[in-house]
Design a protein around this motif. Structure first.
Motif, mmCIF file in Angstrom:
data_model
loop_
_atom_site.group_PDB
_atom_site.id
_atom_site.type_symbol
_atom_site.label_atom_id
_atom_site.label_comp_id
_atom_site.label_asym_id
_atom_site.label_seq_id
_atom_site.Cartn_x
_atom_site.Cartn_y
_atom_site.Cartn_z
ATOM 1 N N THR A 81 0.854 -1.194 0.000
ATOM 2 C CA THR A 81 0.000 0.000 0.000
ATOM 3 C C THR A 81 0.883 1.235 0.000
ATOM 4 O O THR A 81 1.792 1.370 0.833
ATOM 5 N N ASP A 82 0.623 2.145 -0.929
ATOM 6 C CA ASP A 82 1.375 3.409 -0.992
ATOM 7 C C ASP A 82 1.042 4.255 0.231
ATOM 8 O O ASP A 82 -0.133 4.484 0.537
ATOM 9 N N SER A 83 2.061 4.703 0.948
ATOM 10 C CA SER A 83 1.837 5.417 2.214
ATOM 11 C C SER A 83 1.123 6.757 2.015
ATOM 12 O O SER A 83 0.416 7.238 2.899
ATOM 13 N N ASP A 84 1.276 7.382 0.844
ATOM 14 C CA ASP A 84 0.623 8.683 0.595
ATOM 15 C C ASP A 84 -0.778 8.505 -0.002
ATOM 16 O O ASP A 84 -1.764 8.969 0.558
ATOM 17 N N SER A 85 -0.836 7.794 -1.134
ATOM 18 C CA SER A 85 -2.134 7.687 -1.832
ATOM 19 C C SER A 85 -2.989 6.526 -1.335
ATOM 20 O O SER A 85 -4.169 6.438 -1.679
ATOM 21 N N MET A 86 -2.365 5.624 -0.558
ATOM 22 C CA MET A 86 -3.035 4.403 -0.072
ATOM 23 C C MET A 86 -3.433 3.463 -1.228
ATOM 24 O O MET A 86 -4.218 2.541 -1.054
ATOM 25 N N ALA A 87 -2.874 3.742 -2.428
ATOM 26 C CA ALA A 87 -3.152 2.870 -3.578
ATOM 27 C C ALA A 87 -2.454 1.526 -3.394
ATOM 28 O O ALA A 87 -1.331 1.456 -2.862
ATOM 29 N N LEU A 88 -3.120 0.471 -3.842
ATOM 30 C CA LEU A 88 -2.563 -0.874 -3.727
ATOM 31 C C LEU A 88 -1.806 -1.232 -4.993
ATOM 32 O O LEU A 88 -2.214 -0.888 -6.105
ATOM 33 N N SER A 89 -0.685 -1.954 -4.809
ATOM 34 C CA SER A 89 0.081 -2.430 -5.974
ATOM 35 C C SER A 89 0.788 -3.730 -5.614
ATOM 36 O O SER A 89 0.860 -4.113 -4.436
ATOM 37 N N LEU A 90 1.323 -4.389 -6.644
ATOM 38 C CA LEU A 90 2.030 -5.660 -6.424
ATOM 39 C C LEU A 90 3.527 -5.405 -6.330
ATOM 40 O O LEU A 90 4.081 -4.579 -7.083
ATOM 41 N N LYS A 91 4.198 -6.122 -5.420
ATOM 42 C CA LYS A 91 5.647 -5.969 -5.282
ATOM 43 C C LYS A 91 6.376 -6.649 -6.437
ATOM 44 O O LYS A 91 7.423 -6.195 -6.873
ATOM 45 N N SER A 92 5.824 -7.784 -6.893
ATOM 46 C CA SER A 92 6.522 -8.560 -7.920
ATOM 47 C C SER A 92 5.532 -9.126 -8.932
ATOM 48 O O SER A 92 4.414 -9.501 -8.570
ATOM 49 N N LEU A 93 5.986 -9.185 -10.189
ATOM 50 C CA LEU A 93 5.190 -9.828 -11.235
ATOM 51 C C LEU A 93 5.894 -11.084 -11.741
ATOM 52 O O LEU A 93 5.569 -11.598 -12.807
ATOM 53 N N GLU A 94 6.869 -11.576 -10.969
ATOM 54 C CA GLU A 94 7.568 -12.803 -11.358
ATOM 55 C C GLU A 94 6.552 -13.935 -11.467
ATOM 56 O O GLU A 94 5.650 -14.061 -10.636
ATOM 57 N N THR A 95 6.742 -14.764 -12.478
ATOM 58 C CA THR A 95 5.779 -15.842 -12.763
ATOM 59 C C THR A 95 5.548 -16.731 -11.546
ATOM 60 O O THR A 95 4.396 -17.038 -11.199
ATOM 61 N N ALA A 96 6.632 -17.126 -10.876
ATOM 62 C CA ALA A 96 6.502 -18.044 -9.725
ATOM 63 C C ALA A 96 5.690 -17.405 -8.598
ATOM 64 O O ALA A 96 4.873 -18.072 -7.944
ATOM 65 N N VAL A 97 5.888 -16.107 -8.383
ATOM 66 C CA VAL A 97 5.163 -15.400 -7.309
ATOM 67 C C VAL A 97 3.682 -15.293 -7.647
ATOM 68 O O VAL A 97 2.810 -15.593 -6.820
ATOM 69 N N VAL A 98 3.388 -14.874 -8.891
ATOM 70 C CA VAL A 98 1.984 -14.744 -9.328
ATOM 71 C C VAL A 98 1.279 -16.092 -9.218
ATOM 72 O O VAL A 98 0.150 -16.195 -8.717
ATOM 73 N N LYS A 99 1.942 -17.141 -9.691
ATOM 74 C CA LYS A 99 1.357 -18.498 -9.670
ATOM 75 C C LYS A 99 1.038 -18.927 -8.235
ATOM 76 O O LYS A 99 -0.049 -19.422 -7.939
ATOM 77 N N GLN A 100 2.003 -18.712 -7.333
ATOM 78 C CA GLN A 100 1.799 -19.111 -5.933
ATOM 79 C C GLN A 100 0.610 -18.381 -5.310
ATOM 80 O O GLN A 100 -0.246 -18.999 -4.659
ATOM 81 N N VAL A 101 0.523 -17.071 -5.542
ATOM 82 C CA VAL A 101 -0.566 -16.267 -4.967
ATOM 83 C C VAL A 101 -1.917 -16.739 -5.494
ATOM 84 O O VAL A 101 -2.874 -16.931 -4.730
ATOM 85 N N GLU A 102 -2.005 -16.964 -6.806
ATOM 86 C CA GLU A 102 -3.289 -17.349 -7.401
ATOM 87 C C GLU A 102 -3.708 -18.764 -6.989
ATOM 88 O O GLU A 102 -4.895 -19.055 -6.844
ATOM 89 N N GLU A 103 -2.745 -19.647 -6.769
ATOM 90 C CA GLU A 103 -3.074 -21.003 -6.286
ATOM 91 C C GLU A 103 -3.602 -20.949 -4.852
ATOM 92 O O GLU A 103 -4.543 -21.675 -4.496
ATOM 93 N N ILE A 104 -3.010 -20.086 -4.026
ATOM 94 C CA ILE A 104 -3.515 -19.907 -2.651
ATOM 95 C C ILE A 104 -4.920 -19.313 -2.693
ATOM 96 O O ILE A 104 -5.816 -19.731 -1.940
#
Length: 423
Positions: free
Chosen positions: A315-338
């Motif tokens: 979460t951006d401390s100023d705008s409070m906008a949400l974003s992803l830290k990483s778009l690495e394939t292994a990370v995305v895959k793990q998150v979506e499987e969970i």
């Protein structure tokens, strides 16, 4: 003695009378409060209602999965947990079952130790017979016999014994056979009506003991009065049937079960053999105590998975906008499987059938609300992935790899959502 040596049977008079009374009153209380439910299970893509009605009671936060259906424990009274029951009677029933659980744990440990001792004595006797028959046996060979003998008890036997007998839940069953329009016939040995077909118990810690306490509500008319005149089993009396798995040559075994009898299936018996339940005439309760494999079936586990997935959200401390830290394939895959695991193994399973346990306690509502919050955040993370891979500045090769893996998980999610909607 050889084919069924790991089945231990105990008659009701070996169990303390006070424990019988507590447990049997607990069964009747749960029935009076309509706490037994038929499960909708899935076999080969089709849904079936179980003929037996059930309720799962055990350690807080534990679940037990069989035939694609996850059951959620009504927690028994446990120190350190705030569990509110719908009535004092239901509290007492759950308390009685944890008392029975402790008793059966002690009995299972004694039974396994007794069997280990028996096997050790048998090895000694065999060694002695061999020695008498062959005077030429060398000291070295004798030494190897005693070495083999000691090796049948592993060094970590105490830990292993505790792990394999520390029951974390009991699946309670209830059935009134006279209310059933149709019961299958036992197909191999002509044992009569089956309440539960031949099966292995699923989702258990390897080589763990299963303990089953039986209470059939027998009246005097239901007793075995003419047993000596009957061929085979008395159809009025409930039995447990056992057979060697994938073997119909070895005779099957049918053991009569009366009020308060219990039996233990030790070590690997549940895997090497199959068992069934043969219906009598009277209603029957059973409490089947198990060491469920909860490696992926506790709240602690699934909350840990959620926290792992949400590490990729910032979460951006100023705008409070949400974003992803990483778009690495292994990370995305793990998150979506969970994400899929939370939705289909927990939330949908719970709201599909778990909410009926509100008749006993509302304990699961808070953790389920927390899981829903995690799920909502993961839904946002899915949207963020879609947004990121749509941006032109992404390196094409990496983007294609991410999209390919992402689409596989999303396709699975869509398929499962359709299945659950149909159910």
């Amino acid at each position: 003695k050889t084919k069924y040596s790991k089945l231990i049977f105990r008659k009701s008079d070996t169990v303390p009378e006070e424990l019988h009374q507590m447990v049997q009153e607990g069964f009747l209380t749960l029935r009076e409060h309509n706490c037994f439910f038929q499960d909708l299970v899935r076999i080969k893509g089709k849904d079936f209602l179980t003929p037996v009605s059930r309720i799962l009671i055990g350690n807080p936060g534990c679940t037990y999965k069989y035939l694609n259906t996850r059951l959620f424990t009504v927690p028994w009274p446990t120190e350190g947990y705030d569990i509110k029951y719908c009535s004092p009677q239901i509290h007492d029933a759950c308390k009685a079952l944890i008392r029975l659980n402790d008793y059966l744990h002690v009995e299972a440990v004694k039974a396994i130790q007794g069997q280990n001792l028996f096997e050790t004595e048998e090895i000694k006797d065999t060694a002695e017979t061999d020695r008498e028959q062959n005077f030429a046996t060398s000291h070295t060979e004798k030494g190897s016999v005693s070495k083999d003998q000691s090796s049948c008890v592993p060094e970590d036997d105490c830990i292993s014994l505790k792990n394999r007998t520390s029951y974390n839940l009991t699946l309670l069953n209830y059935m009134d056979p006279l209310q059933m329009l149709y019961l299958k016939q036992e197909p191999y040995f002509g044992m009569g009506n089956m309440a539960v077909s031949w099966h292995h118990d699923e989702n258990l810690v390897e080589r763990s003991t299963v303990a089953v306490y039986s209470y059939s509500c027998e009246g005097s008319s239901m007793e075995e009065s003419n047993e000596q005149n009957l061929k085979g089993r008395d159809p009025a009396v409930w039995h447990v049937g056992l057979k060697v798995a994938w073997d119909i040559e070895t005779p099957g075994l049918a053991i009569p079960l009366h009020q308060g009898d219990f039996y233990l299936m030790l070590d690997d018996l549940n895997m090497t053999h199959q068992h069934c339940v043969l219906a009598g005439f009277s209603p029957r309760f059973s409490s089947t105590h198990r060491v469920a494999d909860c490696s992926r079936g506790t709240l602690e586990y699934i909350f840990g998975q959620c926290e792992l997935a949400l590490q990729n959200l910032q979460t951006d401390s100023d705008s409070m906008a949400l974003s992803l830290k990483s778009l690495e394939t292994a990370v995305v895959k793990q998150v979506e499987e969970i994400h899929n695991e939370v939705e289909f193994e927990w939330l949908r399973q719970f709201w599909f059938q778990g909410k009926r346990y509100l008749k006993c306690t509302d304990w699961w509502l808070k953790p389920m609300a927390k899981l829903e919050e995690f799920w909502r955040k993961m839904e946002i993370m899915t949207s963020l992935v879609l947004s990121e891979v749509g941006k032109e500045e992404e390196i094409e090769e990496q983007r294609n790899e991410t999209i390919t893996c992402f689409l596989l998980v999303l396709t699975e999610r869509q398929k499962l959502r359709k299945e659950w909607t149909t159910r």
